[in-house]
Design a protein around this motif. Structure first.
Motif, PDB file in Angstrom:
ATOM      1  N   PRO A 194       4.312   9.559  -3.692  1.00 13.57           N
ATOM      2  CA  PRO A 194       4.323  10.220  -2.378  1.00 13.57           C
ATOM      3  C   PRO A 194       5.665  10.833  -1.994  1.00 13.57           C
ATOM      4  CG  PRO A 194       3.152   8.134  -2.247  1.00 13.57           C
ATOM      5  CD  PRO A 194       3.810   8.168  -3.581  1.00 13.57           C
ATOM      6  N   ARG A 241       0.819  -1.217   0.000  1.00 14.18           N
ATOM      7  CA  ARG A 241       0.000   0.000   0.000  1.00 14.18           C
ATOM      8  C   ARG A 241       0.850   1.263   0.000  1.00 14.18           C
ATOM      9  NH1 ARG A 241      -3.890  -2.552   4.461  1.00 14.18           N
ATOM     10  NH2 ARG A 241      -5.618  -3.231   3.160  1.00 14.18           N
ATOM     11  N   SER A 242       1.956   1.228   0.731  1.00 15.31           N
ATOM     12  CA  SER A 242       2.800   2.419   0.822  1.00 15.31           C
ATOM     13  C   SER A 242       4.183   2.023   1.325  1.00 15.31           C
ATOM     14  CB  SER A 242       2.185   3.461   1.767  1.00 15.31           C
ATOM     15  OG  SER A 242       2.096   2.941   3.083  1.00 15.31           O
ATOM     16  N   LEU A 273       3.490   4.188  -6.714  1.00 15.15           N
ATOM     17  CA  LEU A 273       4.236   3.899  -5.492  1.00 15.15           C
ATOM     18  C   LEU A 273       5.238   4.999  -5.151  1.00 15.15           C
ATOM     19  CD1 LEU A 273       4.867   0.085  -5.988  1.00 15.15           C
ATOM     20  CD2 LEU A 273       3.870   1.104  -3.929  1.00 15.15           C
TER      21      LEU A 273
END
Length: 410
Positions: free
Chosen positions: A212, A174-175, A209
């Motif tokens: 951020p 997810r992160s 991905l």
């Protein structure tokens, strides 16, 4: 769940699977996380040609390393990958194609390749079942080969597991977590994983991905289409390509044909038109389409890693029909037959056609191997080994500077 590994590899294509294998073989604790199934997207939706022909000279050292790996890969992995070293033929029909082919001969000579330039009569001798229409000649490389995309990717994953790697399918990353300026783990559907290094080999999902961190992965999605014919009344072991199509014959006699004339970019919210324009200036071959993918992107379907476990776009029916017509015109012995089935896949393209292979400056411990377009399968073993060496040794004996993303910002 909160487990710790030396390295997390994100992406279960052949690049990620080979990186996991070489890292695990080097004694590192490794987990590979894949949101869907191993080899479900880009790494299994092409033809599996492993070729040096018309490669950018900057890629050639890695490609030659890969060819050597492919030759011994079944013995190394103790598994079947479908490797065949039967040669590749690239036909050309105009003076531009001849000039490109002649220019590549200089590259071939530089790297010691056995590539030859064939005249039309020599093409007929090499492809006796075909009646090439208007072909002025071909490039022929006897040492090029092919492999089964799914077999090879899953073989790498199984070998990684035998060396202790953990393989998590149906598990989205997810992160990426960062402490200070250093990666420290990832959040997954199964919980958090702590680590010192992260390899992002996520194909088309790489941009999402990295976003951020303010890292603009310079790539765009391109849809390629492939169809499978039934058994044809002749046998060829060569990989054959031209401006309209490319094909390989399977062991059971069926023919797999790719439409190569005009790959498609489906316009979506995340389309990067500046990159597309840069690529079109160089290649002038990508077709833009506006349709259901735009609607799906407006609904946010491509903003989450769990919405699409496997990207499964619709094949370009028009492109496949044109490829079939061109193929059948040059192979009248097969008559008029239909595709048994067809499929498509999204490929992660960069504007200059070269991949991005690098250790990111910040956050430290983050490594990227993506943007391979249609040429990633053949070069993948050397890329996976290079990423492993970057992590385990801190350096490699190949210059990766040409594959840095900084080339798009300098």
């Amino acid at each position: 769940m909160n487990r710790r590994f030396d390295t997390v590899v994100i992406g279960g294509g052949i690049v990620g699977a080979s990186a996991a294998y070489y890292l695990a073989k080097a004694g590192y604790t490794v987990v590979l996380v894949e949101k869907g199934r191993i080899s479900a997207e880009q790494s299994r939706r092409g033809l599996g040609i492993i070729g040096t022909q018309r490669r950018d000279p900057l890629e050639m050292p890695l490609m030659l390393d890969s060819v050597e790996i492919w030759r011994g890969l079944e013995n190394e992995l103790g598994d079947t990958v479908g490797w065949k070293e039967e040669g590749q033929v690239s036909l050309f029909s105009n003076e531009r194609g001849r000039r490109r082919s002649e220019a590549f001969l200089a590259v071939a000579k530089q790297f010691g390749l056995t590539t030859q330039l064939l005249e039309p009569n020599e093409v007929v001798g090499l492809l006796p079942y075909a009646q090439p229409q208007g072909r002025l000649g071909a490039l022929y490389t006897p040492a090029d080969g092919s492999a089964d995309q799914e077999l090879a990717t899953t073989a790498f994953a199984r070998a990684a597991a035998r060396h202790g790697a953990v393989i998590w399918e149906n598990t989205a990353a997810r992160s990426i977590d960062v402490w200070g300026e250093v990666v420290c783990g990832i959040d997954t559907e199964r919980g958090r994983l702590g680590c010192q290094n992260i390899v992002v080999a996520a194909g088309c999902w790489t941009s999402l991905l990295l976003k951020p961190f303010g890292i603009a992965h310079p790539s765009f999605w391109v849809r390629g289409s492939v169809g499978r014919y039934p058994v044809v009344p002749y046998e060829t072991k060569l990989a054959v390509s031209c401006d309209e199509y490319a094909y390989l014959q399977e062991a059971d006699g069926r023919l797999t044909l790719a439409a190569v004339a005009a790959p498609v970019h489906d316009l979506m919210l995340h389309s990067r038109l500046k990159l597309l324009r840069l690529h079109q200036l160089k290649q002038n071959k990508i077709k833009l389409e506006l349709g259901k993918p735009m609607v799906r992107s407006l609904m946010g379907e491509f903003n989450d890693f769990t919405t699409h476990r496997t990207l499964d776009p619709a094949p370009d029916v028009t492109g496949l029909k044109r490829a079939a017509a061109a193929f059948q015109a040059e192979h009248p012995v097969i008559g008029s037959i239909q595709y048994q089935r067809s499929w498509a896949g999204y490929m992660d393209y960069t504007p200059d056609g070269l991949p991005i292979i690098e250790a990111v400056a910040e956050p430290r411990g983050l490594f990227v191997a993506a943007g391979f377009g249609r040429h990633g399968f053949g070069i993948a073993p050397a890329v996976g080994r290079s990423i492993s060496d970057l992590i385990t040794k801190g350096a490699i004996d190949r210059d990766l500077t040409p594959f840095s993303s900084r080339r798009f910002t300098l």
